[in-house]
Write an enzyme that holds these catalytic residues in place. Structure first.
Site, PDB file in Angstrom:
ATOM      1  N   GLY A 152      76.163 120.057 105.630  1.00  0.00           N
ATOM      2  CA  GLY A 152      76.362 121.468 105.335  1.00  0.00           C
ATOM      3  C   GLY A 152      77.706 121.686 104.675  1.00  0.00           C
ATOM      4  O   GLY A 152      78.563 120.806 104.711  1.00  0.00           O
ATOM      5  N   CYS A 175      76.365 113.601 108.084  1.00  0.00           N
ATOM      6  CA  CYS A 175      77.553 114.218 107.492  1.00  0.00           C
ATOM      7  C   CYS A 175      78.105 115.330 108.394  1.00  0.00           C
ATOM      8  O   CYS A 175      78.678 115.043 109.431  1.00  0.00           O
ATOM      9  CB  CYS A 175      77.245 114.703 106.072  1.00  0.00           C
ATOM     10  SG  CYS A 175      78.744 115.006 105.124  1.00  0.00           S
ATOM     11  N   TYR A 176      77.904 116.601 108.054  1.00  0.00           N
ATOM     12  CA  TYR A 176      78.377 117.676 108.945  1.00  0.00           C
ATOM     13  C   TYR A 176      77.806 117.469 110.351  1.00  0.00           C
ATOM     14  O   TYR A 176      78.482 117.712 111.354  1.00  0.00           O
ATOM     15  CB  TYR A 176      77.935 119.042 108.401  1.00  0.00           C
ATOM     16  CG  TYR A 176      78.407 120.204 109.258  1.00  0.00           C
ATOM     17  CD1 TYR A 176      79.647 120.767 109.040  1.00  0.00           C
ATOM     18  CD2 TYR A 176      77.611 120.712 110.280  1.00  0.00           C
ATOM     19  CE1 TYR A 176      80.101 121.818 109.832  1.00  0.00           C
ATOM     20  CE2 TYR A 176      78.044 121.758 111.075  1.00  0.00           C
ATOM     21  CZ  TYR A 176      79.291 122.310 110.849  1.00  0.00           C
ATOM     22  OH  TYR A 176      79.727 123.340 111.628  1.00  0.00           O
ATOM     23  N   HIS A 217      74.902 109.987 103.299  1.00  0.00           N
ATOM     24  CA  HIS A 217      73.604 110.672 103.168  1.00  0.00           C
ATOM     25  C   HIS A 217      72.470 109.667 102.986  1.00  0.00           C
ATOM     26  O   HIS A 217      72.233 109.206 101.875  1.00  0.00           O
ATOM     27  CB  HIS A 217      73.645 111.639 101.983  1.00  0.00           C
ATOM     28  CG  HIS A 217      74.505 112.829 102.249  1.00  0.00           C
ATOM     29  ND1 HIS A 217      74.028 113.985 102.825  1.00  0.00           N
ATOM     30  CD2 HIS A 217      75.829 113.027 102.068  1.00  0.00           C
ATOM     31  CE1 HIS A 217      75.006 114.850 102.969  1.00  0.00           C
ATOM     32  NE2 HIS A 217      76.119 114.291 102.514  1.00  0.00           N
ATOM     33  N   GLU A 250      69.437 110.269 102.935  1.00  0.00           N
ATOM     34  CA  GLU A 250      68.281 110.886 102.287  1.00  0.00           C
ATOM     35  C   GLU A 250      68.320 110.808 100.770  1.00  0.00           C
ATOM     36  O   GLU A 250      67.304 111.010 100.116  1.00  0.00           O
ATOM     37  CB  GLU A 250      68.152 112.362 102.732  1.00  0.00           C
ATOM     38  CG  GLU A 250      69.237 113.315 102.229  1.00  0.00           C
ATOM     39  CD  GLU A 250      70.507 113.325 103.085  1.00  0.00           C
ATOM     40  OE1 GLU A 250      70.721 112.340 103.821  1.00  0.00           O
ATOM     41  OE2 GLU A 250      71.283 114.301 103.000  1.00  0.00           O
ATOM     42  N   SER A 252      43.231 130.839  90.828  1.00  0.00           N
ATOM     43  CA  SER A 252      43.821 131.018  89.501  1.00  0.00           C
ATOM     44  C   SER A 252      43.599 129.786  88.644  1.00  0.00           C
ATOM     45  O   SER A 252      43.762 129.832  87.429  1.00  0.00           O
ATOM     46  CB  SER A 252      45.327 131.261  89.646  1.00  0.00           C
ATOM     47  OG  SER A 252      45.960 130.055  90.040  1.00  0.00           O
ATOM     48  N   GLY A 253      43.236 128.680  89.276  1.00  0.00           N
ATOM     49  CA  GLY A 253      43.124 127.431  88.525  1.00  0.00           C
ATOM     50  C   GLY A 253      44.401 126.624  88.608  1.00  0.00           C
ATOM     51  O   GLY A 253      44.467 125.495  88.153  1.00  0.00           O
ATOM     52  N   GLY A 254      45.458 127.197  89.210  1.00  0.00           N
ATOM     53  CA  GLY A 254      46.689 126.446  89.454  1.00  0.00           C
ATOM     54  C   GLY A 254      46.484 125.523  90.652  1.00  0.00           C
ATOM     55  O   GLY A 254      45.481 125.630  91.363  1.00  0.00           O
ATOM     56  N   ASP A 269      48.028 125.182  93.644  1.00  0.00           N
ATOM     57  CA  ASP A 269      48.045 125.686  95.015  1.00  0.00           C
ATOM     58  C   ASP A 269      46.760 126.427  95.372  1.00  0.00           C
ATOM     59  O   ASP A 269      46.133 126.143  96.391  1.00  0.00           O
ATOM     60  CB  ASP A 269      49.248 126.616  95.242  1.00  0.00           C
ATOM     61  CG  ASP A 269      50.543 125.950  94.834  1.00  0.00           C
ATOM     62  OD1 ASP A 269      50.546 124.711  94.718  1.00  0.00           O
ATOM     63  OD2 ASP A 269      51.541 126.658  94.619  1.00  0.00           O
ATOM     64  N   SER A 270      46.366 127.369  94.521  1.00  0.00           N
ATOM     65  CA  SER A 270      45.171 128.141  94.877  1.00  0.00           C
ATOM     66  C   SER A 270      43.934 127.243  94.831  1.00  0.00           C
ATOM     67  O   SER A 270      42.992 127.438  95.604  1.00  0.00           O
ATOM     68  CB  SER A 270      45.012 129.362  93.971  1.00  0.00           C
ATOM     69  OG  SER A 270      44.595 129.003  92.681  1.00  0.00           O
ATOM     70  N   SER A 271      43.950 126.222  93.978  1.00  0.00           N
ATOM     71  CA  SER A 271      42.794 125.318  93.914  1.00  0.00           C
ATOM     72  C   SER A 271      42.669 124.510  95.194  1.00  0.00           C
ATOM     73  O   SER A 271      41.581 124.349  95.742  1.00  0.00           O
ATOM     74  CB  SER A 271      42.932 124.345  92.737  1.00  0.00           C
ATOM     75  OG  SER A 271      43.001 125.063  91.543  1.00  0.00           O
ATOM     76  N   LYS A 318      55.278 120.927  97.594  1.00  0.00           N
ATOM     77  CA  LYS A 318      54.407 120.898  96.406  1.00  0.00           C
ATOM     78  C   LYS A 318      53.814 119.509  96.146  1.00  0.00           C
ATOM     79  O   LYS A 318      52.624 119.375  95.874  1.00  0.00           O
ATOM     80  CB  LYS A 318      55.231 121.330  95.188  1.00  0.00           C
ATOM     81  CG  LYS A 318      54.415 121.501  93.936  1.00  0.00           C
ATOM     82  CD  LYS A 318      53.887 122.888  93.854  1.00  0.00           C
ATOM     83  CE  LYS A 318      53.106 123.146  92.605  1.00  0.00           C
ATOM     84  NZ  LYS A 318      52.713 124.555  92.503  1.00  0.00           N
TER      85      LYS A 318
END
Ligand code: XMP
Length: 514
Positions: free
Chosen positions: A57, A84-85, A171, A173, A225-227, A229-231, A370
């Site tokens: 942080g 770290c923090y 880090h 990650e 929508s065909g995107g 996420d909605s698909s 995503k």
């Protein structure tokens, strides 16, 4: 096994890498969630996490009012890893001394091991780790020992002698720590004792069962929508409840060339889904008549979409739920600590839930990032053409026609844009690009074709690389490809006599022109 049983909590102290920690943990097959650093202990306990990671942080534990997590986690016997923090906080809470160092340690460092420990299994002396800190531990906290050091950090890895509490100054990650994954894996598997049961398949199995139980025989509506996420939402819901899912696809006329046909073929013919096609081209064009202001366009399109959606829901009737493609980053953003690293938000999603519609919201992807949605989509058998589709703004081509939107200008843009898709988006070589598209400008310029003077429209090409749309850079497309694309547009699209290439980055520009 339900992957929630292996939950690892990440308490967020505002690091720009917090989401990256989560993604790395999940890549190892361990389900994790990000919560604000000050999450109530009772709530933590009720979730029964198998481990807790304290993120980095921007604050300094040496300052008054520095963020502190609930201290009872340290006596709960839940394994803890401070990064770290997180490490500095552990040191401070256990009476160590943390001080601002005169030199900021930033970048690569070599790790030297002082004491073997399961956290460092597979790590060798001299392995590279990536540092980004100013404070460091001067006096070790009581009951702790040093496991490893770097040149500038004498206590780069620490561990409690009495409890499963660890801290790393670097880090693990980030990819600049090549063996960071090994350290995270050791923490999760050797110390927290998880097996790593989180996978696309376990997600799908769990979701199907949960949706079926939750929804029962009720009807669910979903805007497709065909995107991506909605698909994925639609296919997942369809698998779970079949004919009780009512998908609606609104063709607003502002889609890329043939997009509506492609979507219908995939979802109706191939995936055999209950999909209602609403042709609303005329309504959108009418509503946009004379409108040039970008935000007005967005509002008009958003409101009309909702109105049409409401009409359809009334037509179907008896709908209880609305399924929506909310993703994990939206969920975190609304709950978590906002450090100075909090990013500039992308804007305005069209088609938010109409409040007065008495739906209960279903958000089956709210646990996923995503890239995980894409993998789940693949698991569900959704074709790559959908899964790897470029992001497309809700208001569609309306914000790529600068100035007024009308039938003729839409036609011009669709043709030009289609050439960009053929020459760039659909080419294997350019799969890494974030977006590539054409923009129709509201100016005419002079040209010469054959022996004739022309006075016609200009197309701008917008082709960008980006990781998350927050920042973007224009893509260094080979001249040959740009040349061919521009020539084709000018030769094949009527009323275009000039093509320009947009070489602005975001910021200060944006990706879309409106
Ligand atoms: P900008 O233009 O802000 O775009 O750099 C960032 C990303 O967001 C997309 N975008 C939108 N998406 N509704 C959306 O759903 C919108 O109104 C909208 N405006 C921009 C854009 O395509 C890019 O990926």
């Amino acid at each position: 096994m339900d992957y929630h049983k292996e939950l690892v909590l990440i308490l967020d102290f505002g690091s720009q890498y917090t989401q990256l920690i989560a993604r790395k943990v999940r890549e190892l097959g361990v389900y994790c969630e990000i919560h604000p650093y000050n999450m109530e202990f009772q709530r933590i306990k009720s979730l029964q996490p198998r481990g807790i990671i304290l993120s980095g942080g921007p604050s300094s534990v040496t300052e008054r009012g520095a963020p502190i997590c609930h201290k009872r986690i340290f006596s709960s016997n839940i394994p803890i890893l401070g990064i770290c923090y997180g490490l500095q906080l552990i040191a401070k809470l256990y009476n160590g001394t943390v001080a601002k160092s005169s030199k900021r340690e930033y970048g690569k460092a070599h790790l030297f091991i002082d004491k073997n420990n399961s956290l460092l299994q597979g790590i060798r002396n001299g392995d590279i780790v990536w540092m980004s800190h100013q404070d460091r531990v001067l006096k070790m906290p009581s009951g702790f020992e040093t496991l490893a050091r770097t040149e500038n950090s004498p206590h780069a890895v620490i561990a409690s002698k009495n409890a499963p509490i660890y801290g790393v100054q670097f880090h693990p990650e980030v990819h600049h720590t090549p063996k960071g994954r090994v350290i995270l894996k050791n923490f999760l598997f050797a110390i927290c004792g998880v097996k790593g049961v989180f996978s696309p398949k376990s997600f799908v199995d769990y979701s199907l069962e949960k949706i079926q139980k939750h929804v029962g025989n009720h009807r669910v509506m979903c805007a497709l929508s065909g995107g991506v996420d909605s698909s994925v939402v639609a296919v997942l819901m369809h698998k779970a409840i079949g004919k009780n899912l009512y998908c609606v696809f609104v063709n607003n006329g502002l889609l890329r060339k043939n997009e509506e046909k492609e979507v219908m073929v995939i979802f109706r013919s191939k995936l055999r889904m209950n999909l209602k096609y609403v042709d609303a081209k005329k309504r959108f064009l009418n509503a946009l008549k004379g409108v040039v202001d970008p935000e007005k366009k967005r509002k008009i399109i958003g409101h009309l979409f909702i109105r049409i959606f409401e009409e359809e829901s009334r037509r179907i009737g008896n709908l209880t739920y609305l399924a929506q493609g909310t993703l994990y980053p939206d969920v975190i953003e609304s709950t978590s600590f906002k450090g100075p690293s909090a990013t500039i938000k992308t804007h305005h999603n069209v088609g938010g839930l109409p409040e007065k519609m008495k739906f209960t919201l279903l958000e089956p992807l709210r646990e996923l990032f995503k890239d995980e949605v894409r993998v789940v989509g693949k698991e569900l058998g959704i074709p790559d053409a959908i899964i790897y589709r470029q992001p497309f703004p809700g208001p569609g081509l309306a914000v790529r026609i600068i100035g007024e939107v009308n039938e003729k200008r839409l036609q011009i843009l669709k043709e030009a844009d289609d050439i960009v898709r053929q020459e760039i988006e659909k080419k294997e070589h350019f799969k890494h690009l974030w977006q590539s598209f054409a923009v129709l400008l509201p100016v005419k310029t002079v040209g010469v074709m054959g022996d004739e003077r022309t006075y016609a429209n200009v197309i701008a090409l917008r082709i960008v690389e980006s990781r998350d749309a927050m920042t973007a850079d224009w893509a260094r497309i080979p001249y040959g490809v740009l040349d061919r694309t521009a020539r084709r547009i000018i030769n094949e699209v009527p009323d275009i006599n000039r093509v320009v290439y947009d070489i602005s980055s975001k910021p200060p520009s944006t990706i879309e022109w409106e």
